[in-house]
Every structure is written in C-alpha cells, then in structure tokens.
Motif scaffolding. Structure first.
Motif, PDB file in Angstrom:
ATOM      1  N   THR A   1       0.710  -0.806   0.374  1.00  0.00           N
ATOM      2  CA  THR A   1      -0.539  -0.038   0.062  1.00  0.00           C
ATOM      3  C   THR A   1       1.351   1.559  -0.306  1.00  0.00           C
ATOM      4  O   THR A   1       1.040   3.183  -0.960  1.00  0.00           O
ATOM      5  CB  THR A   1      -0.846  -0.152   1.139  1.00  0.00           C
ATOM      6  OG1 THR A   1      -1.682  -1.304   1.330  1.00  0.00           O
ATOM      7  CG2 THR A   1      -1.614   1.068   1.209  1.00  0.00           C
ATOM      8  N   LYS A   2       2.000   1.024   0.666  1.00  0.00           N
ATOM      9  CA  LYS A   2       2.424   2.593   0.361  1.00  0.00           C
ATOM     10  C   LYS A   2       3.260   2.433  -0.171  1.00  0.00           C
ATOM     11  O   LYS A   2       3.836   3.658  -0.408  1.00  0.00           O
ATOM     12  CB  LYS A   2       3.326   2.188   2.442  1.00  0.00           C
ATOM     13  CG  LYS A   2       2.878   2.402   3.415  1.00  0.00           C
ATOM     14  CD  LYS A   2       4.496   2.954   4.000  1.00  0.00           C
ATOM     15  CE  LYS A   2       3.400   3.604   5.533  1.00  0.00           C
ATOM     16  NZ  LYS A   2       2.991   4.701   5.609  1.00  0.00           N
ATOM     17  N   GLN A   3       3.994   1.379  -0.784  1.00  0.00           N
ATOM     18  CA  GLN A   3       4.415   1.868  -2.029  1.00  0.00           C
ATOM     19  C   GLN A   3       3.978   2.000  -3.578  1.00  0.00           C
ATOM     20  O   GLN A   3       4.399   3.346  -4.414  1.00  0.00           O
ATOM     21  CB  GLN A   3       5.042   0.315  -2.246  1.00  0.00           C
ATOM     22  CG  GLN A   3       6.582   0.236  -3.218  1.00  0.00           C
ATOM     23  CD  GLN A   3       7.456   1.055  -3.107  1.00  0.00           C
ATOM     24  OE1 GLN A   3       8.131   0.951  -1.485  1.00  0.00           O
ATOM     25  NE2 GLN A   3       8.324   2.437  -3.767  1.00  0.00           N
TER      26      GLN A   3
ATOM     27  N   GLU B   1       1.491   4.048  -3.211  1.00  0.00           N
ATOM     28  CA  GLU B   1       1.378   5.237  -2.417  1.00  0.00           C
ATOM     29  C   GLU B   1       2.430   6.731  -2.777  1.00  0.00           C
ATOM     30  O   GLU B   1       2.311   7.414  -3.585  1.00  0.00           O
ATOM     31  CB  GLU B   1       1.147   5.473  -1.161  1.00  0.00           C
ATOM     32  CG  GLU B   1      -0.829   6.029  -0.146  1.00  0.00           C
ATOM     33  CD  GLU B   1      -0.344   5.024   1.172  1.00  0.00           C
ATOM     34  OE1 GLU B   1      -1.375   4.759   1.782  1.00  0.00           O
ATOM     35  OE2 GLU B   1       0.772   6.042   1.724  1.00  0.00           O
ATOM     36  N   ARG B   2       3.355   6.000  -2.374  1.00  0.00           N
ATOM     37  CA  ARG B   2       4.682   6.578  -2.919  1.00  0.00           C
ATOM     38  C   ARG B   2       4.756   6.943  -4.969  1.00  0.00           C
ATOM     39  O   ARG B   2       4.847   7.842  -5.053  1.00  0.00           O
ATOM     40  CB  ARG B   2       6.025   5.857  -2.271  1.00  0.00           C
ATOM     41  CG  ARG B   2       6.786   6.731  -1.160  1.00  0.00           C
ATOM     42  CD  ARG B   2       7.718   5.705  -0.926  1.00  0.00           C
ATOM     43  NE  ARG B   2       7.729   4.355  -0.538  1.00  0.00           N
ATOM     44  CZ  ARG B   2       7.768   4.763   0.731  1.00  0.00           C
ATOM     45  NH1 ARG B   2       7.775   5.499   2.072  1.00  0.00           N
ATOM     46  NH2 ARG B   2       7.030   3.707   1.500  1.00  0.00           N
TER      47      ARG B   2
ATOM     48  N   PHE C   1       2.456   6.580  -6.957  1.00  0.00           N
ATOM     49  CA  PHE C   1       1.676   7.234  -7.239  1.00  0.00           C
ATOM     50  C   PHE C   1       1.864   9.275  -7.519  1.00  0.00           C
ATOM     51  O   PHE C   1       1.511  10.079  -8.079  1.00  0.00           O
ATOM     52  CB  PHE C   1       0.158   7.907  -6.382  1.00  0.00           C
ATOM     53  CG  PHE C   1      -1.069   8.392  -7.192  1.00  0.00           C
ATOM     54  CD1 PHE C   1      -1.674   8.137  -8.065  1.00  0.00           C
ATOM     55  CD2 PHE C   1      -1.336   9.780  -5.705  1.00  0.00           C
ATOM     56  CE1 PHE C   1      -2.961   9.216  -8.514  1.00  0.00           C
ATOM     57  CE2 PHE C   1      -2.060  10.519  -6.697  1.00  0.00           C
ATOM     58  CZ  PHE C   1      -2.816  10.675  -7.286  1.00  0.00           C
ATOM     59  N   ASP C   2       2.960   9.783  -5.640  1.00  0.00           N
ATOM     60  CA  ASP C   2       2.897  10.725  -6.045  1.00  0.00           C
ATOM     61  C   ASP C   2       4.265  11.101  -6.590  1.00  0.00           C
ATOM     62  O   ASP C   2       4.430  12.257  -7.247  1.00  0.00           O
ATOM     63  CB  ASP C   2       3.741  10.755  -4.283  1.00  0.00           C
ATOM     64  CG  ASP C   2       2.625  10.887  -3.395  1.00  0.00           C
ATOM     65  OD1 ASP C   2       1.015  11.212  -3.972  1.00  0.00           O
ATOM     66  OD2 ASP C   2       2.652  10.489  -1.968  1.00  0.00           O
TER      67      ASP C   2
ATOM     68  N   LYS D   1       2.468  11.299 -10.260  1.00  0.00           N
ATOM     69  CA  LYS D   1       1.637  13.204  -9.988  1.00  0.00           C
ATOM     70  C   LYS D   1       2.931  13.520 -10.380  1.00  0.00           C
ATOM     71  O   LYS D   1       2.483  15.126 -10.515  1.00  0.00           O
ATOM     72  CB  LYS D   1       1.009  12.958  -8.967  1.00  0.00           C
ATOM     73  CG  LYS D   1      -0.321  14.040  -8.911  1.00  0.00           C
ATOM     74  CD  LYS D   1      -0.676  14.279  -7.268  1.00  0.00           C
ATOM     75  CE  LYS D   1      -2.303  15.690  -7.848  1.00  0.00           C
ATOM     76  NZ  LYS D   1      -1.538  16.225  -8.178  1.00  0.00           N
TER      77      LYS D   1
ATOM     78  N   GLU E   1      -8.982   9.056  -9.866  1.00  0.00           N
ATOM     79  CA  GLU E   1      -9.062   8.806  -8.793  1.00  0.00           C
ATOM     80  C   GLU E   1     -10.207   8.019  -8.565  1.00  0.00           C
ATOM     81  O   GLU E   1      -9.766   7.229  -7.492  1.00  0.00           O
ATOM     82  CB  GLU E   1      -9.228  10.166  -8.604  1.00  0.00           C
ATOM     83  CG  GLU E   1      -8.165  11.057  -7.933  1.00  0.00           C
ATOM     84  CD  GLU E   1      -8.377  12.628  -7.524  1.00  0.00           C
ATOM     85  OE1 GLU E   1      -9.373  12.391  -7.139  1.00  0.00           O
ATOM     86  OE2 GLU E   1      -7.551  13.196  -7.727  1.00  0.00           O
TER      87      GLU E   1
ATOM     88  N   LEU F   1      -8.615   4.962  -8.741  1.00  0.00           N
ATOM     89  CA  LEU F   1      -7.432   4.634  -7.452  1.00  0.00           C
ATOM     90  C   LEU F   1      -7.985   4.323  -6.305  1.00  0.00           C
ATOM     91  O   LEU F   1      -8.084   2.863  -5.452  1.00  0.00           O
ATOM     92  CB  LEU F   1      -7.172   5.791  -7.352  1.00  0.00           C
ATOM     93  CG  LEU F   1      -5.262   5.558  -7.948  1.00  0.00           C
ATOM     94  CD1 LEU F   1      -4.633   7.183  -7.791  1.00  0.00           C
ATOM     95  CD2 LEU F   1      -4.944   4.430  -7.999  1.00  0.00           C
ATOM     96  N   SER F   2      -9.087   4.471  -6.295  1.00  0.00           N
ATOM     97  CA  SER F   2     -10.360   4.553  -4.597  1.00  0.00           C
ATOM     98  C   SER F   2     -10.721   3.503  -4.791  1.00  0.00           C
ATOM     99  O   SER F   2     -10.480   2.678  -3.752  1.00  0.00           O
ATOM    100  CB  SER F   2     -10.889   5.559  -4.374  1.00  0.00           C
ATOM    101  OG  SER F   2     -11.269   5.625  -5.886  1.00  0.00           O
TER     102      SER F   2
ATOM    103  N   ASP G   1       8.530   1.272   8.173  1.00  0.00           N
ATOM    104  CA  ASP G   1       7.517   2.433   7.108  1.00  0.00           C
ATOM    105  C   ASP G   1       7.971   3.638   8.199  1.00  0.00           C
ATOM    106  O   ASP G   1       9.221   3.738   8.788  1.00  0.00           O
ATOM    107  CB  ASP G   1       6.426   2.416   8.101  1.00  0.00           C
ATOM    108  CG  ASP G   1       5.522   0.891   7.195  1.00  0.00           C
ATOM    109  OD1 ASP G   1       4.626   0.428   8.016  1.00  0.00           O
ATOM    110  OD2 ASP G   1       5.900   0.398   6.300  1.00  0.00           O
TER     111      ASP G   1
END
Length: 299
Positions: A88-90, A92-93, A95-96, A99, A185, A188-189, A251
């Motif tokens: 999950t964290k990966q 998010e990263r 995605f950032d 973006k 989005e 993604l969600s 984390d």
DNA sequence: TTGTGTTTTATTGCCTCC
DNA sequence: GGAGGCAATAAAACACAA
C-alpha cells in the motif's frame, strides 16, 4: 521469550511459555477473548526479520514464533499483513512520483503553448508589416514586380513555422482535465474497472520516453508484467529481481526507516512495449509522424 | 467521557504452484 | 489435494478532538 505488553488494558497473561504456546491444546484452551497487540520488542524483531526477507520459510517461521513466544500462525499472519502494508505504501509513493512527473510535464506543455501563441502572433504581425511595405512601394514606383506577393511570403514563413494542431478551447480543456482526474482517482480508490497501477505506469512511461525536464528515468518502477509473482522485485530481497540499492525498510512512521527506493513499477521494458501499442506511429501522411499525442495517456 | 477515524490482528475465500 | 500467497473484510485496540 518476549512477553506481550502489559499495562495497555491487558487483563491477563496471553501466553505462559513458548513450549506451551506450541501445544495446540494449550492454545485452544487459552484462546484469547480479544485480540492482543504485539509488544514493541516483538514488532521490532519481526520488522528486522521482514527486512531480511519478506517471505517466511516454515523453519524461519517456527524459529521466530519460538523466539517471540507467539503461535507460528501469528507470525505468518503478521508477515502477511506487513506485506500488504508495504504494498500500500509503495503504491502511494508511486502515485506521488507519477503525479509530480505529470504536473511538471503539464507545466512544460503550457509553456510550449504560450511560446507557440507568441510565435504565431509574431508571424501575423510581420506579415502585416510586409503587406504595408509592399503597398507603399507599389504606390511609389508603380512597378509591380520586385517583391513577391504577400501570400508567397506568408507561405514561406509558414514553411519555417509549422502550423500547429488546433488548440482545444481553454475551458473545454480544463473540464476534460478535471474529468480525467476524477476518473483516475475513482480507479485508484475503488479498484473497479481499470487498473490504477497500469494507468500510473502509462504515465510513468510517457514521461520516461518523451517527457522533457520532468523525466526521471532513474525512478525504479513496478509495471505489472508477465510475472505476477514478482510483486516485490526491485526491493532487495523482496523478490527475484534486484535493482540497485534495495533492501526492505520499515514504514516511515514507525521510526524504523522507510520503504523508499522501491517501486511497484519495475518492468519498464514491458511497459515500453505497452506504450508503443498506445502511441500512433510515423506514417507517410501523418503530419505529426513520430510524435506522441499529449492526450493519449488519458483516453 | 464519548464519538470517530486509524491501525493492527485475525479470518475467510479464492488462486496458484508443486 | 495440500500449502501458502493475496485481497477483502471484520473486529479489537488505539489515538484524538470535542
């Protein structure tokens, strides 16, 4: 053995000894009424073990369980959940990063549009001046011949300044952008329909191949390629494929390090193949031959 | 204290691999 | 077919604002 934490609402000891723990009967009889959190020491050891190798072989599981005073099943569950959190964290990263790349490219694109407008108005202005001069000189000597016709000059200028594609109306463009963002989005969600991973990888590949200043080709990437099993590759011991300085880290918020440096989009060659299928290629009568439409990635 | 949101632990069901 | 992995989910534990 590392006992379970006390003083956080724990009313009775969860386990008594590792040996007892490994006896099914004991565990069955002593099943806790409620979930108990692991102690910081237990979590620390599990984290360290996870950093070494994110998958558990049976021997290691048993050994860890013995050391920690937990059921092997608990250790396995912890690893399973830890892998899910890491993923999950990966995402998010990733995605950032994507973006940020997209935003930079968009800024580039806007600057180019402005440049384009400026040059076009220059052409118009210069053409006007030329026309005036031609008219003046024509009146003066009555001679028709010396200068080429304005139309010819203009055509010649146009040869140098390639006629751009018609620009979308700003409002329509903004609305379309908005809609695309919402769709992205949503994907993604909800995870429904399209794949956020694939969409994001599209954008990454787009940046890597044709982007300007925004390109960061050094970003390790995870692209869902043929080997679904390689979900954690690119992260040290996370999988069979290793990219540069890897190694699983904990984390950010647990104070034990971070998962930085690993990405879910790794198979850039596969992604490149994917990209090539989604771009229009040079052919004889295509004026934009060899170029990739800015908009394809969203449509 | 309580309501609410987040995190962690655990379960279930499905899938893949050997 | 069994073992182990994952996604989705439930539920307890925790954090925190009001």
């Amino acid at each position: 053995m590392l006992g379970l934490e006390e003083g956080r609402g724990v009313k009775r000891p969860f386990y008594t000894s590792p040996d007892e723990l490994l006896e099914e009967e004991y565990y069955d009889e002593q099943l806790p009424e409620k979930k108990r959190r692991l102690t910081p020491e237990q979590v620390h050891l599990l984290e360290r073990s996870f950093e070494e190798e994110n998958k558990l072989e049976p021997e290691r599981k048993t050994e860890l369980a013995r050391k920690l005073g937990l059921q092997p099943r608990q250790v396995a569950v912890w690893f399973q959940n830890r892998r899910a959190r890491w993923k999950t964290k990966q995402l998010e990263r990733d995605f950032d990063r994507l973006k940020a790349s997209f935003d930079a490219l968009r800024a580039d694109h806007d600057a180019l549009l402005q440049d384009n407008h400026r040059l076009r108005s220059q052409v118009v202005s210069l053409t006007e001046k030329l026309r005036e001069k031609e008219a003046t000189e024509g009146d003066a000597n009555g001679a028709a011949a010396a200068l080429p016709a304005v139309g010819v000059v203009r055509a010649s200028v146009a040869d140098d300044v390639e006629e751009p594609e018609p620009e979308p109306e700003p409002e329509a463009e903004a609305a379309a952008f908005e809609e695309r963002q919402v769709k992205s989005e949503d994907r993604l969600s909800t995870g429904s329909g399209g794949s956020a991973v694939v969409d994001a990888a599209d954008a990454l590949l787009y940046n890597g191949r044709i982007g300007g200043a925004a390109v960061d080709s050094s970003v390790e990437s995870y692209f869902p390629g043929a080997e679904v099993q390689d979900q954690y590759h690119g992260c040290g011991t996370m999988g069979p494929v290793t990219h540069g300085a890897g190694g699983i880290q904990s984390d950010d918020d647990d104070g034990a390090g971070s998962d930085e440096g690993c990405s879910y989009y790794a198979d850039e060659e596969a992604a490149a193949a994917f990209l090539s299928e989604h771009t229009h290629h040079a052919d004889g009568d295509d004026e934009d031959a060899g170029q990739v439409s800015w908009w394809w990635m969203w449509n």
